[in-house]
Every structure is written in structure tokens, then in C-alpha cells.
Design a protein around this motif. Structure first.
Motif, PDB file in Angstrom:
ATOM      1  N   TRP A 113       0.842  -1.201   0.000  1.00 34.59           N
ATOM      2  CA  TRP A 113       0.000   0.000   0.000  1.00 34.59           C
ATOM      3  C   TRP A 113       0.877   1.250   0.000  1.00 34.59           C
ATOM      4  N   PHE A 114       1.942   1.246   0.791  1.00 37.93           N
ATOM      5  CA  PHE A 114       2.820   2.411   0.853  1.00 37.93           C
ATOM      6  C   PHE A 114       3.556   2.640  -0.467  1.00 37.93           C
ATOM      7  N   LYS A 115       3.818   1.582  -1.201  1.00 42.04           N
ATOM      8  CA  LYS A 115       4.528   1.720  -2.474  1.00 42.04           C
ATOM      9  C   LYS A 115       3.654   2.371  -3.550  1.00 42.04           C
ATOM     10  N   SER A 116       2.356   2.540  -3.247  1.00 46.30           N
ATOM     11  CA  SER A 116       1.444   3.081  -4.254  1.00 46.30           C
ATOM     12  C   SER A 116       1.513   4.599  -4.378  1.00 46.30           C
ATOM     13  N   GLY A 117       2.289   5.258  -3.514  1.00 39.66           N
ATOM     14  CA  GLY A 117       2.332   6.721  -3.541  1.00 39.66           C
ATOM     15  C   GLY A 117       3.727   7.284  -3.395  1.00 39.66           C
ATOM     16  N   LYS A 118       3.835   8.590  -3.579  1.00 38.91           N
ATOM     17  CA  LYS A 118       5.091   9.311  -3.420  1.00 38.91           C
ATOM     18  C   LYS A 118       5.178   9.990  -2.049  1.00 38.91           C
ATOM     19  N   ALA A 119       4.017  10.300  -1.480  1.00 39.38           N
ATOM     20  CA  ALA A 119       3.963  10.954  -0.172  1.00 39.38           C
ATOM     21  C   ALA A 119       2.599  10.653   0.449  1.00 39.38           C
ATOM     22  N   TRP A 120       2.456  11.020   1.734  1.00 43.49           N
ATOM     23  CA  TRP A 120       1.221  10.708   2.454  1.00 43.49           C
ATOM     24  C   TRP A 120       0.829  11.905   3.317  1.00 43.49           C
ATOM     25  N   LEU A 155       7.525   7.422  12.894  1.00 42.97           N
ATOM     26  CA  LEU A 155       6.715   6.299  13.358  1.00 42.97           C
ATOM     27  C   LEU A 155       5.843   5.732  12.252  1.00 42.97           C
ATOM     28  N   LEU A 156       5.411   6.583  11.342  1.00 43.66           N
ATOM     29  CA  LEU A 156       4.551   6.122  10.259  1.00 43.66           C
ATOM     30  C   LEU A 156       5.220   5.017   9.453  1.00 43.66           C
ATOM     31  N   PHE A 157       6.555   5.041   9.377  1.00 43.43           N
ATOM     32  CA  PHE A 157       7.279   4.037   8.603  1.00 43.43           C
ATOM     33  C   PHE A 157       7.926   2.963   9.463  1.00 43.43           C
ATOM     34  N   LYS A 158       8.184   3.243  10.728  1.00 41.55           N
ATOM     35  CA  LYS A 158       8.960   2.335  11.555  1.00 41.55           C
ATOM     36  C   LYS A 158       8.349   0.936  11.643  1.00 41.55           C
ATOM     37  N   TYR A 159       7.042   0.837  11.719  1.00 40.98           N
ATOM     38  CA  TYR A 159       6.431  -0.487  11.883  1.00 40.98           C
ATOM     39  C   TYR A 159       6.703  -1.384  10.679  1.00 40.98           C
ATOM     40  N   LEU A 160       6.945  -0.779   9.504  1.00 39.18           N
ATOM     41  CA  LEU A 160       7.192  -1.555   8.289  1.00 39.18           C
ATOM     42  C   LEU A 160       8.518  -2.309   8.360  1.00 39.18           C
ATOM     43  N   ASN A 161       9.407  -1.890   9.241  1.00 36.07           N
ATOM     44  CA  ASN A 161      10.706  -2.549   9.384  1.00 36.07           C
ATOM     45  C   ASN A 161      10.692  -3.649  10.427  1.00 36.07           C
ATOM     46  N   CYS A 162       9.541  -3.889  11.048  1.00 35.84           N
ATOM     47  CA  CYS A 162       9.444  -4.869  12.123  1.00 35.84           C
ATOM     48  C   CYS A 162       8.857  -6.187  11.620  1.00 35.84           C
ATOM     49  N   LYS A 163       9.178  -7.254  12.310  1.00 39.39           N
ATOM     50  CA  LYS A 163       8.594  -8.559  12.048  1.00 39.39           C
ATOM     51  C   LYS A 163       7.249  -8.641  12.751  1.00 39.39           C
ATOM     52  N   ALA A 164       6.221  -9.045  12.019  1.00 40.38           N
ATOM     53  CA  ALA A 164       4.888  -9.224  12.615  1.00 40.38           C
ATOM     54  C   ALA A 164       4.844 -10.574  13.312  1.00 40.38           C
ATOM     55  N   LYS A 165       4.561 -10.576  14.627  1.00 42.55           N
ATOM     56  CA  LYS A 165       4.575 -11.812  15.403  1.00 42.55           C
ATOM     57  C   LYS A 165       3.234 -12.535  15.380  1.00 42.55           C
ATOM     58  N   SER A 166       2.142 -11.766  15.399  1.00 40.87           N
ATOM     59  CA  SER A 166       0.819 -12.389  15.436  1.00 40.87           C
ATOM     60  C   SER A 166      -0.219 -11.437  14.874  1.00 40.87           C
ATOM     61  N   ILE A 167      -1.371 -11.994  14.528  1.00 37.28           N
ATOM     62  CA  ILE A 167      -2.462 -11.196  13.979  1.00 37.28           C
ATOM     63  C   ILE A 167      -3.757 -11.548  14.701  1.00 37.28           C
ATOM     64  N   LYS A 191      -4.144   9.940   3.319  1.00 40.39           N
ATOM     65  CA  LYS A 191      -4.313   9.973   1.866  1.00 40.39           C
ATOM     66  C   LYS A 191      -2.979   9.759   1.166  1.00 40.39           C
ATOM     67  N   VAL A 192      -3.029   8.995   0.087  1.00 44.15           N
ATOM     68  CA  VAL A 192      -1.851   8.782  -0.751  1.00 44.15           C
ATOM     69  C   VAL A 192      -1.742   9.926  -1.746  1.00 44.15           C
ATOM     70  N   MET A 193      -0.540  10.462  -1.885  1.00 45.03           N
ATOM     71  CA  MET A 193      -0.292  11.524  -2.853  1.00 45.03           C
ATOM     72  C   MET A 193       0.604  10.981  -3.954  1.00 45.03           C
ATOM     73  N   LYS A 194       0.157  11.098  -5.184  1.00 46.95           N
ATOM     74  CA  LYS A 194       0.894  10.571  -6.320  1.00 46.95           C
ATOM     75  C   LYS A 194       2.023  11.505  -6.769  1.00 46.95           C
ATOM     76  N   GLU A 218       9.428   9.680   1.971  1.00 48.57           N
ATOM     77  CA  GLU A 218      10.676   9.033   2.341  1.00 48.57           C
ATOM     78  C   GLU A 218      11.840  10.020   2.213  1.00 48.57           C
ATOM     79  N   GLY A 219      12.963   9.664   2.841  1.00 51.56           N
ATOM     80  CA  GLY A 219      14.134  10.535   2.769  1.00 51.56           C
ATOM     81  C   GLY A 219      14.097  11.667   3.769  1.00 51.56           C
ATOM     82  N   ASP A 220      13.456  11.451   4.927  1.00 50.21           N
ATOM     83  CA  ASP A 220      13.389  12.461   5.994  1.00 50.21           C
ATOM     84  C   ASP A 220      12.695  13.747   5.549  1.00 50.21           C
ATOM     85  N   ARG A 221      11.791  13.656   4.592  1.00 50.12           N
ATOM     86  CA  ARG A 221      11.050  14.828   4.130  1.00 50.12           C
ATOM     87  C   ARG A 221       9.681  14.849   4.787  1.00 50.12           C
ATOM     88  N   PHE A 222       9.345  15.941   5.443  1.00 48.32           N
ATOM     89  CA  PHE A 222       8.033  16.048   6.073  1.00 48.32           C
ATOM     90  C   PHE A 222       7.707  17.494   6.408  1.00 48.32           C
TER      91      PHE A 222
END
Length: 210
Positions: A34-41, A115-127, A186-189, A68-72
Motif C-alpha cells: 500500500w505504501f509503495k502506491s504513492g510518493k507521499a502521504w 513512526l509512520l514508517f517504523k512499523y514496516l521494518n518490524c517482524k509481525a509476530k501475530s495477527i 491519503k496517498v499523494m501521487k 521518504e528521505g526524511d522529508r516532512f
């Protein structure tokens, strides 16, 4: 007859067991996609911090444009931050002052854009499943070991429709818990480099600390 009754009970038992149609790894991969679908959020958020030694709850609302790239661009009560990945402008609204710093000189303290991106670098243990704001969500418990100095617990709540993040939860080493509730994500293209830079305002002093 007894055999049929036992067979019926056996079938009924497994019929009422909750069936998890999604694995933790699958949900995480779909969220990454889902995150790969946009350039910014672009989003609004509310942070609530529950301190382990106090009954008070600290709350703060904000708005965030992040890439990405510390831009916000991060806006909270009385303060606004701009970062183009190289420089950071801290606009203290009431003081009519802007401090300009180099991003590489800043501490690694957590801010919502990270934080918006940090969870993507973690291993999901359970759902599991949860509900928030009248919406049923996937709840992923994460392995926080990659951020051992910052968190002892992490979890993310994902939309069942598109796997975008709706809530984030962390516990720091002191036991303080933080909820980040995400609104109108919202995803920004398309984004421009100028979107992440401070524009000079008449009557506002700029102090360059780079």
C-alpha cells in the motif's frame, strides 16, 4: 445414535471456531505494498501518552505531510516543522522565530513522521482482529527488537480494505504507552521539493544554526 451425536458435536465445535483468513506476514506485506502506491502521504493524527506513574493522559493533535528521505511537514499547536531531507526549519509561531538546523545533526528522537514508517521494518509476530471507530481492523503485534532502545512493545492496526495504518501503539522502556490515531490518511501521487521547504514570512526572524 451416540456416534452420530458425537460426530455432530465435533463438527459443530470446529464450525464455530474463528477462522483467521489472513496471516501476520501476509498483512504486513500488503501494508508495505500500500505504501509503495504513492510518493507521499498526508494525514491528521492524535497522540495520547499514558504515563506509568500518573493518571493523567497527555494528548496532542497534529497534521503531517510525509515522504521518504526524511522529508516532512509536521504541524502541531504553536509549532511547525519543515524538512527537505537536508535542512529542518522549526517555526515557533508565537515567538515569530524560525530555527534552521541540519537534519544530520538532529537527535534520533521519535517524531510522528518516523513512526509512520517504523512499523514496516518490524517482524509481525501475530495477527488478531480489533475494532476502533466502528471499523473492524487487523491488529498486528510486532517484534520491537530492532528499536530496543525506544520500545519494548509495538503494534499496528490496519484497515481490512487496503491495509493502510489506522492506529499505532508503542510502549517505551519506562512503561509509558502511546497511541497514535491516524485520521484521513491519503496517498499523494505527486509532490514537489518545494512542498517540504519553509517559505519566508514577513516579520518572522530566521536563525541559521547549520
Amino acid at each position: 445414535m451416540r456416534y452420530l451425536l458425537r460426530l455432530f458435536a465435533f463438527v459443530l465445535f470446529f464450525a464455530v471456531l474463528p477462522v483467521m483468513s489472513m496471516t501476520a506476514d501476509e498483512a504486513m506485506e500488503k501494508s508495505k505494498a500500500w505504501f509503495k502506491s504513492g510518493k507521499a502521504w498526508n494525514l491528521s493524527f492524535r497522540v495520547q501518552v499514558f504515563y506509568v506513574d500518573s493518571p493523567e493522559i497527555a494528548s496532542q493533535d497534529g497534521k503531517l505531510l510525509v515522504a521518504e528521505g526524511d522529508r516532512f511537514v509536521l504541524e502541531m499547536a504553536g509549532i511547525k516543522f519543515y524538512s527537505d531531507g537536508e535542512s529542518l526549519w522549526q517555526h515557533n509561531v508565537e515567538q515569530k522565530q524560525v530555527l534552521i538546523k541540519a537534519v544530520e545533526d538532529l537527535s534520533s528522537s521519535l517524531h510522528p513522521s518516523e513512526l509512520l514508517f517504523k512499523y514496516l521494518n518490524c517482524k509481525a509476530k501475530s495477527i488478531s482482529e480489533g475494532e476502533f471507530g466502528g471499523e473492524k481492523l487487523w491488529v498486528l503485534k510486532l517484534d520491537p527488537s530492532k528499536y530496543g532502545g525506544q520500545f519494548t512493545q509495538m503494534e499496528v492496526w490496519l484497515s481490512k480494505k487496503d491495509f493502510s495504518p489506522k492506529r499505532l501503539f508503542t510502549v517505551d522502556p519506562s512503561g509509558n504507552g502511546s497511541w497514535y490515531n491516524i485520521v484521513n490518511l491519503k496517498v499523494m501521487k505527486k509532490v514537489s521539493a518545494e512542498d517540504f521547504k519553509y517559505k519566508p514570512i514577513k516579520g518572522v526572524d530566521e536563525i541559521d544554526m547549520r
